[in-house]
Design a protein around this motif. Sequence first.
Motif, PDB file in Angstrom:
ATOM      1  N   ARG A 167      64.674  66.672  86.750  1.00 43.12           N
ATOM      2  CA  ARG A 167      63.405  67.172  86.214  1.00 43.12           C
ATOM      3  C   ARG A 167      62.414  66.036  85.965  1.00 43.12           C
ATOM      4  O   ARG A 167      61.204  66.273  85.890  1.00 43.12           O
ATOM      5  N   ARG A 168      62.918  64.815  85.833  1.00 43.80           N
ATOM      6  CA  ARG A 168      62.037  63.655  85.590  1.00 43.80           C
ATOM      7  C   ARG A 168      62.063  62.692  86.781  1.00 43.80           C
ATOM      8  O   ARG A 168      61.785  61.502  86.638  1.00 43.80           O
ATOM      9  N   ILE A 169      62.392  63.223  87.944  1.00 42.25           N
ATOM     10  CA  ILE A 169      62.601  62.364  89.099  1.00 42.25           C
ATOM     11  C   ILE A 169      61.308  61.741  89.607  1.00 42.25           C
ATOM     12  O   ILE A 169      61.339  60.777  90.387  1.00 42.25           O
ATOM     13  N   LEU A 170      60.158  62.232  89.167  1.00 43.40           N
ATOM     14  CA  LEU A 170      58.895  61.581  89.560  1.00 43.40           C
ATOM     15  C   LEU A 170      58.831  60.142  89.085  1.00 43.40           C
ATOM     16  O   LEU A 170      58.044  59.336  89.596  1.00 43.40           O
ATOM     17  N   SER A 171      59.671  59.806  88.090  1.00 42.96           N
ATOM     18  CA  SER A 171      59.685  58.423  87.604  1.00 42.96           C
ATOM     19  C   SER A 171      60.188  57.454  88.677  1.00 42.96           C
ATOM     20  O   SER A 171      60.028  56.236  88.541  1.00 42.96           O
ATOM     21  N   ALA A 172      60.783  57.980  89.751  1.00 39.47           N
ATOM     22  CA  ALA A 172      61.210  57.114  90.856  1.00 39.47           C
ATOM     23  C   ALA A 172      60.029  56.626  91.680  1.00 39.47           C
ATOM     24  O   ALA A 172      60.177  55.752  92.532  1.00 39.47           O
ATOM     25  N   THR A 173      58.861  57.178  91.456  1.00 36.24           N
ATOM     26  CA  THR A 173      57.640  56.748  92.134  1.00 36.24           C
ATOM     27  C   THR A 173      56.730  56.079  91.109  1.00 36.24           C
ATOM     28  O   THR A 173      57.036  56.013  89.926  1.00 36.24           O
ATOM     29  N   GLU A 174      55.614  55.607  91.577  1.00 41.32           N
ATOM     30  CA  GLU A 174      54.677  54.924  90.671  1.00 41.32           C
ATOM     31  C   GLU A 174      53.748  55.939  90.013  1.00 41.32           C
ATOM     32  O   GLU A 174      52.524  55.829  90.082  1.00 41.32           O
ATOM     33  N   ARG A 175      54.331  56.917  89.362  1.00 39.75           N
ATOM     34  CA  ARG A 175      53.556  57.934  88.651  1.00 39.75           C
ATOM     35  C   ARG A 175      53.574  57.634  87.167  1.00 39.75           C
ATOM     36  O   ARG A 175      54.543  57.075  86.634  1.00 39.75           O
ATOM     37  N   SER A 176      52.509  58.044  86.473  1.00 33.87           N
ATOM     38  CA  SER A 176      52.406  57.772  85.046  1.00 33.87           C
ATOM     39  C   SER A 176      53.401  58.628  84.264  1.00 33.87           C
ATOM     40  O   SER A 176      53.901  59.648  84.754  1.00 33.87           O
ATOM     41  N   ARG A 177      53.641  58.220  83.031  1.00 33.64           N
ATOM     42  CA  ARG A 177      54.541  58.991  82.182  1.00 33.64           C
ATOM     43  C   ARG A 177      53.978  60.382  81.938  1.00 33.64           C
ATOM     44  O   ARG A 177      54.740  61.348  81.847  1.00 33.64           O
ATOM     45  N   ALA A 178      52.670  60.472  81.820  1.00 26.01           N
ATOM     46  CA  ALA A 178      52.050  61.786  81.592  1.00 26.01           C
ATOM     47  C   ALA A 178      52.324  62.717  82.771  1.00 26.01           C
ATOM     48  O   ALA A 178      52.602  63.906  82.584  1.00 26.01           O
ATOM     49  N   GLU A 179      52.275  62.183  84.001  1.00 25.25           N
ATOM     50  CA  GLU A 179      52.567  63.006  85.176  1.00 25.25           C
ATOM     51  C   GLU A 179      54.038  63.419  85.207  1.00 25.25           C
ATOM     52  O   GLU A 179      54.377  64.555  85.564  1.00 25.25           O
ATOM     53  N   VAL A 180      54.922  62.485  84.820  1.00 22.34           N
ATOM     54  CA  VAL A 180      56.351  62.800  84.786  1.00 22.34           C
ATOM     55  C   VAL A 180      56.625  63.886  83.749  1.00 22.34           C
ATOM     56  O   VAL A 180      57.359  64.845  84.001  1.00 22.34           O
TER      57      VAL A 180
END
Length: 441
Positions: A167-180
Motif C-alpha cells: 500500500r506504500r510501495i510508491l515510496s520505491a520511487t521519488e514520490r513525496s510522502r504526501a503522495e505515498v
Amino acid sequence: MAAIATVRTAPLGTVETLRRIDGLLDRLDTGDVRGGAAAALSLGEVDRLIARLQSVRLSLVAEADRSEIASGSGLTGTSAWLALSTRRDGGQAARDVRLAAALDSDLPATRAALAAGDVSTEHAHVIARATAQLPDGLSLHERAAIEGDLVRRARLVDPATLRKEGRRILSATERSRAEVDAHEDHVLRAEEEAALAKSRLTWHHNGDGTTTGHFTLPSLAAAILAKTVQQIASPRRFAQRAATVAKAAGAGTRAEVEVATWDAFRTADGDWAHRYGKAFVELLEHLPTDSLSGKVAATVVVTIDHDRLEAAVGAAHLDTGQDLSAGEVRRLACNAGILPAVLGGRSVRLDLGRQERFFTEAQRTALATRYDSCAAHGCDRPYAWSELHHEDPWSRGGRTDLAMAVPLCGHHHRRAHDGRYSHHVVTDVQGRKTVTFALRR
C-alpha cells in the motif's frame, strides 16, 4: 593435445518434462529424511519446486487464454474452461487466469522470481494486485522499480506483510510522502468499499432445533466479533466463575481452588469451537435493542400461557416461527431482546383511536400472540418481518386500534398501497385477519 568434446542435451518438451517429474515422484522415498533439520531443508525445497511448477501451470493458463481455447468448447471463457478442466472452484479459476495474464504481460520480474521458486503464487497475487492499484501517470521505469522492490520484499516476508507494504510501495520511487500517504489512503478506502460490498449473511434452519449460518464480513467487523466472542469464552472469565464454584464446593487452599478451577475448565464445553459457539449465543441473547428504531421489530416476542410459564412445562411460541420449552422462556425472560407476552397477565391499553397515527410497540407485541406470519393469503414470511397496516386507512378517518391492525410483510404492504391492486380483508372469530389481493381490471 586431446580435444574435449562438449555434449549438448536438447531441451525437453513441456509434456515430456512433466512426465519425467511424475515418474521421479513415484520413486521418491520420504523415509530417508531423518531429523528436524533435514526435514526443514527438504520442506523448503518442496515449496520451491511447487512454486516452479505453479509458474509452469500459469504459463500454460496464459497460453490457453491467448489461444481462446474455451471458444472451441462453447464455454463462456478461459475461467470456466479452467474450472471444468481442473475441477477447481470457479472463483479460484478466475483469479488464476487474471494472475496468468498479468504475469505474461506486465510483471516480468515476478514471473522470473516465481519460475525460479523464489516467491510463491500467494506473493505473486499480492504483487499483481498492488501494481494494478498504482495511480495513473507513472512511467515504465517507475513501475519496473516498484515491481522490483516488491519482488525483493517477497523473498523476505509473508504475503500478509507484503500486502501491507504494497500500500506504500510508491515510496520505491521519488514520490513525496504526501503522495505515498494519499495512495495508501486510496487503496485502503477501495479495499474497505469492496469488503462492504461483499458482506453476506445467510442461515439455514436444520429442522432439529439448530440453525447453520455463513457470513462474509469486512475484516474490521470480523475482528470486533472475534474479540467479543473470545472475551466471553476466555479462560480468565471462566476461571473467575469456576473459582467461585470451587470455593462453594469446599475447596480449601488457594492451590486446591486453582486445581479444581482448571480441571473444570478443561472438561467443560468440549473444544474451542463449541465454546465460541456458546459465547456467540450469549452475545446474541444480550444484544441491546433500546437504541434501535422500532425496538419491538428487533425483539423476539415469546408467547406463552401464564400457567405454563409458572410451571415451566409446555411450549412457548416465537414471533419468528419457532417453539421453545417453557423452561427456556423462563431463562430468557430477563434478557435484553427477549420480550415475554404472557397470556392472562396485566393488560396494556392497546386502542388509541385517532390519538396516534402509528401503531405502538405494545400493540405490535400484542399481535404477536395472534399471528405467526404476514396476514396476506399464502405468505409465509414470519410476523417478526411485518409492518402494521391500517385496515381502514388513517387518511380516511381510520383508527389506530388493535382490531384495525393488519400485519403485512414489506412486499404485501407495498402492494396494499399500490393502486394497481385491490385487496380484501377477512377477520375470523379469533380476530386474525387474512388479506387477499387481486389485480384491478
